[in-house]
Design a protein around this motif. Structure first.
Motif, PDB file in Angstrom:
ATOM      1  N   LYS A  41       0.830  -1.208   0.000  1.00  0.00           N
ATOM      2  CA  LYS A  41       0.000   0.000   0.000  1.00  0.00           C
ATOM      3  C   LYS A  41       0.863   1.255   0.000  1.00  0.00           C
ATOM      4  O   LYS A  41       0.551   2.230  -0.684  1.00  0.00           O
ATOM      5  N   TRP A  43       3.962   1.506  -1.182  1.00  0.00           N
ATOM      6  CA  TRP A  43       4.582   1.589  -2.504  1.00  0.00           C
ATOM      7  C   TRP A  43       3.586   2.123  -3.528  1.00  0.00           C
ATOM      8  O   TRP A  43       3.927   2.974  -4.352  1.00  0.00           O
ATOM      9  N   GLU A  44       2.345   1.633  -3.471  1.00  0.00           N
ATOM     10  CA  GLU A  44       1.322   2.078  -4.422  1.00  0.00           C
ATOM     11  C   GLU A  44       1.031   3.568  -4.239  1.00  0.00           C
ATOM     12  O   GLU A  44       0.884   4.311  -5.213  1.00  0.00           O
ATOM     13  N   ARG A  47       3.954   5.527  -5.674  1.00  0.00           N
ATOM     14  CA  ARG A  47       3.933   5.466  -7.133  1.00  0.00           C
ATOM     15  C   ARG A  47       2.870   6.407  -7.695  1.00  0.00           C
ATOM     16  O   ARG A  47       3.102   7.145  -8.652  1.00  0.00           O
ATOM     17  N   ARG A  48       1.702   6.404  -7.060  1.00  0.00           N
ATOM     18  CA  ARG A  48       0.621   7.281  -7.509  1.00  0.00           C
ATOM     19  C   ARG A  48       1.013   8.746  -7.330  1.00  0.00           C
ATOM     20  O   ARG A  48       0.731   9.581  -8.204  1.00  0.00           O
TER      21      ARG A  48
END
Length: 70
Positions: A41, A43-44, A47-48
């Motif tokens: 979560k 990392w996501e 990235r976003r």
């Protein structure tokens, strides 16, 4: 072997040992699985954030508006 005043045969001993082994397995695996979920979560989200930072903050694709609301 006697547990709680009841004599256990080989099959019941094997079932008891299997259940205890499974419990020990999950005591080691569950924290790692939860940590993996947290790391994914994070990392996501990073990235976003990087992707939105490159686009200037817009999540809608550029170009001609589509649909009745534009």
């Amino acid at each position: 072997m006697t547990i709680f005043g009841r004599t256990l045969d080989g099959q019941e001993l094997f079932a008891l040992a299997s259940l205890l082994t499974l419990l020990a397995f999950w005591l080691f695996v569950l924290p790692r699985e939860r940590d993996y979920g947290r790391r994914f979560k994070q990392w996501e989200a990073e990235r976003r954030a990087r992707r939105l930072g490159q686009d200037g903050g817009s999540t809608r694709p550029k170009g001609k508006p589509r649909g009745p609301w534009g």
